[in-house]
Write a protein that holds these residues in place. Structure first.
Motif, PDB file in Angstrom:
ATOM      1  N   VAL A   3      60.179  53.263  45.031  1.00 27.28           N
ATOM      2  CA  VAL A   3      59.021  52.803  44.263  1.00 27.28           C
ATOM      3  C   VAL A   3      58.086  53.969  43.946  1.00 27.28           C
ATOM      4  CG1 VAL A   3      56.971  51.333  44.317  1.00 27.28           C
ATOM      5  CG2 VAL A   3      59.158  50.470  45.172  1.00 27.28           C
ATOM      6  N   PHE A   4      57.863  54.855  44.917  1.00 27.20           N
ATOM      7  CA  PHE A   4      56.989  56.001  44.685  1.00 27.20           C
ATOM      8  C   PHE A   4      57.539  56.896  43.582  1.00 27.20           C
ATOM      9  CE2 PHE A   4      55.729  60.410  45.628  1.00 27.20           C
ATOM     10  CZ  PHE A   4      54.354  60.274  45.559  1.00 27.20           C
ATOM     11  N   GLY A   5      58.839  57.164  43.619  1.00 25.91           N
ATOM     12  CA  GLY A   5      59.442  57.990  42.584  1.00 25.91           C
ATOM     13  C   GLY A   5      59.347  57.354  41.215  1.00 25.91           C
ATOM     14  N   MET A   6      59.586  56.049  41.134  1.00 23.81           N
ATOM     15  CA  MET A   6      59.495  55.363  39.858  1.00 23.81           C
ATOM     16  C   MET A   6      58.083  55.378  39.305  1.00 23.81           C
ATOM     17  SD  MET A   6      58.400  52.182  38.529  1.00 23.81           S
ATOM     18  CE  MET A   6      58.487  51.042  39.884  1.00 23.81           C
TER      19      MET A   6
ATOM     20  N   PHE B 182      67.116  55.018  36.276  1.00 26.20           N
ATOM     21  CA  PHE B 182      67.241  56.416  36.689  1.00 26.20           C
ATOM     22  C   PHE B 182      66.681  56.625  38.092  1.00 26.20           C
ATOM     23  CE2 PHE B 182      65.167  60.678  36.694  1.00 26.20           C
ATOM     24  CZ  PHE B 182      66.326  61.445  36.739  1.00 26.20           C
ATOM     25  N   ALA B 183      65.499  56.055  38.362  1.00 22.43           N
ATOM     26  CA  ALA B 183      64.918  56.164  39.701  1.00 22.43           C
ATOM     27  C   ALA B 183      65.783  55.455  40.739  1.00 22.43           C
ATOM     28  CB  ALA B 183      63.499  55.576  39.696  1.00 22.43           C
ATOM     29  N   LEU B 184      66.392  54.331  40.363  1.00 26.70           N
ATOM     30  CA  LEU B 184      67.276  53.606  41.282  1.00 26.70           C
ATOM     31  C   LEU B 184      68.523  54.423  41.597  1.00 26.70           C
ATOM     32  CD1 LEU B 184      68.008  51.018  42.830  1.00 26.70           C
ATOM     33  CD2 LEU B 184      68.990  50.136  40.700  1.00 26.70           C
ATOM     34  N   ALA B 185      69.094  55.072  40.590  1.00 23.91           N
ATOM     35  CA  ALA B 185      70.295  55.896  40.812  1.00 23.91           C
ATOM     36  C   ALA B 185      69.992  57.054  41.754  1.00 23.91           C
ATOM     37  CB  ALA B 185      70.814  56.410  39.471  1.00 23.91           C
TER      38      ALA B 185
ATOM     39  N   ALA C  26      60.362  48.938  34.060  1.00 16.23           N
ATOM     40  CA  ALA C  26      60.830  49.770  35.170  1.00 16.23           C
ATOM     41  C   ALA C  26      60.830  48.997  36.474  1.00 16.23           C
ATOM     42  CB  ALA C  26      59.951  51.015  35.286  1.00 16.23           C
ATOM     43  N   ASN C  27      59.817  48.150  36.679  1.00 16.53           N
ATOM     44  CA  ASN C  27      59.772  47.328  37.897  1.00 16.53           C
ATOM     45  C   ASN C  27      60.974  46.393  37.985  1.00 16.53           C
ATOM     46  OD1 ASN C  27      57.308  48.460  38.542  1.00 16.53           O
ATOM     47  ND2 ASN C  27      56.115  46.790  37.677  1.00 16.53           N
ATOM     48  N   ALA C  28      61.312  45.757  36.865  1.00 14.50           N
ATOM     49  CA  ALA C  28      62.420  44.809  36.868  1.00 14.50           C
ATOM     50  C   ALA C  28      63.729  45.480  37.267  1.00 14.50           C
ATOM     51  CB  ALA C  28      62.555  44.162  35.486  1.00 14.50           C
ATOM     52  N   THR C  29      63.899  46.736  36.854  1.00 11.81           N
ATOM     53  CA  THR C  29      65.147  47.437  37.161  1.00 11.81           C
ATOM     54  C   THR C  29      65.113  48.068  38.543  1.00 11.81           C
ATOM     55  OG1 THR C  29      65.369  47.936  34.802  1.00 11.81           O
ATOM     56  CG2 THR C  29      66.791  49.150  36.322  1.00 11.81           C
ATOM     57  N   LEU C  30      64.037  48.782  38.858  1.00 19.94           N
ATOM     58  CA  LEU C  30      63.984  49.549  40.105  1.00 19.94           C
ATOM     59  C   LEU C  30      63.732  48.660  41.320  1.00 19.94           C
ATOM     60  CD1 LEU C  30      61.833  51.093  42.272  1.00 19.94           C
ATOM     61  CD2 LEU C  30      64.032  52.132  41.692  1.00 19.94           C
ATOM     62  N   ILE C  31      62.684  47.864  41.295  1.00 23.46           N
ATOM     63  CA  ILE C  31      62.296  47.108  42.484  1.00 23.46           C
ATOM     64  C   ILE C  31      63.326  46.023  42.804  1.00 23.46           C
ATOM     65  CG2 ILE C  31      60.532  45.661  43.529  1.00 23.46           C
ATOM     66  CD1 ILE C  31      58.441  47.145  41.940  1.00 23.46           C
ATOM     67  N   TYR C  32      63.646  45.200  41.814  1.00 27.75           N
ATOM     68  CA  TYR C  32      64.643  44.166  42.069  1.00 27.75           C
ATOM     69  C   TYR C  32      66.031  44.775  42.260  1.00 27.75           C
ATOM     70  CZ  TYR C  32      61.164  40.634  40.910  1.00 27.75           C
ATOM     71  OH  TYR C  32      60.035  39.839  40.911  1.00 27.75           O
ATOM     72  N   GLY C  33      66.294  45.907  41.603  1.00 27.32           N
ATOM     73  CA  GLY C  33      67.550  46.601  41.848  1.00 27.32           C
ATOM     74  C   GLY C  33      67.648  47.121  43.263  1.00 27.32           C
ATOM     75  N   LEU C  34      66.544  47.598  43.816  1.00 33.91           N
ATOM     76  CA  LEU C  34      66.531  48.039  45.211  1.00 33.91           C
ATOM     77  C   LEU C  34      66.767  46.876  46.168  1.00 33.91           C
ATOM     78  CD1 LEU C  34      63.718  50.721  45.761  1.00 33.91           C
ATOM     79  CD2 LEU C  34      66.154  50.902  46.289  1.00 33.91           C
TER      80      LEU C  34
END
Length: 242
Positions: free
Chosen positions: A95-98, A198-201, A136-144
């Motif tokens: 989350v911090f990186g995103m 990208f942040a998730l990867a 970005a939240n939808a992809t990164l946070i829920y992806g995490l």
């Protein structure tokens, strides 16, 4: 540190998403303006009836006020079960990186808000709509959340697929609602989801690079003890009869 940087830079998925992020940023600066203007000026049926409902409910699904508690609950539960800080570290780091990536792009490019009907970058209105933080939240946070569930095998495979469909549905719903409400340009939303991916990867790659280790000795809670299969030698039954 150099090994970690090289490992992150050599991740194929991250490289593809980085190229896509740069490409979308360049296209959003001019070539895709006709698409942005077309979506932004399209008719909004039932505007008066739907606007307040969409703002209060569907638009908040991908907000950090809703997504972060879901990630926090998942990470803490998995950390408690497995006696490890790793789920918490992955959640905080991702989350911090995103947030850093999206915030830096917003401040650097300073794109005008859709209500100005001018999709240009470096605007004079002081807006920061590009890229979309909700996307970005939808992809990164829920992806995490999904990645942690898969990594620690918290649910059955068929439930994992359903959760994946839910995340895709959240991303699509968020994009449609934000475009309908004039909160973001179309390219803001697409680029935001790419930035989150990208942040998730990078987060997943970092998890694979850091050696696995338990914190059983200093973990403050008992949690669920790991199951260790004990192999017992088979019994030897010898019947010696004269």
């Amino acid at each position: 540190m150099s090994e970690i940087a090289w490992g992150l830079a050599s991740d194929k998925t991250a490289i593809i998403l980085a190229v896509a992020l740069i490409t979308m940023t360049v296209l959003s600066a001019g070539p895709l303006h006709p698409i942005d203007n077309f979506v932004n000026t399209a008719p909004r049926p039932y505007w008066d009836e739907m606007r307040q409902f969409l703002i209060l409910w569907p638009d908040t699904v991908a907000s950090r006020a809703v997504a972060l508690p879901v990630l926090t609950a998942t990470a803490l539960q998995l950390a408690y079960w497995h006696r490890s800080w790793r789920p918490v570290v992955l959640g905080v780091g991702g989350v911090f990186g995103m947030v850093c990536l999206v915030a830096s792009m917003k401040l650097l490019l300073a794109r005008n808000h859709p209500r100005t009907f001018d999709p240009a970058f470096f605007g004079d209105h002081g807006d920061v709509s590009f890229p979309s933080g909700h996307g970005a939240n939808a992809t990164l946070i829920y992806g995490l959340v999904l990645f942690l569930i898969i990594r620690y095998r918290a649910v059955r495979p068929h439930i994992v697929r359903r959760l994946g469909y839910c995340i895709v549905g959240i991303a699509i719903l968020q994009s449609m609602v934000s475009a309908y409400l004039h909160f973001h340009w179309f390219t803001d939303l697409v680029t935001g989801m790419i930035a989150g991916g990208f942040a998730l990867a990078l987060t997943i790659r970092l998890d694979r690079m850091i050696p696995e280790g338990r914190t059983t000795n200093w973990w403050p809670w008992y949690g669920r003890a790991p199951k260790i299969a004990e192999e017992r030698p088979p019994r030897l039954e010898c019947a010696a009869r004269d």
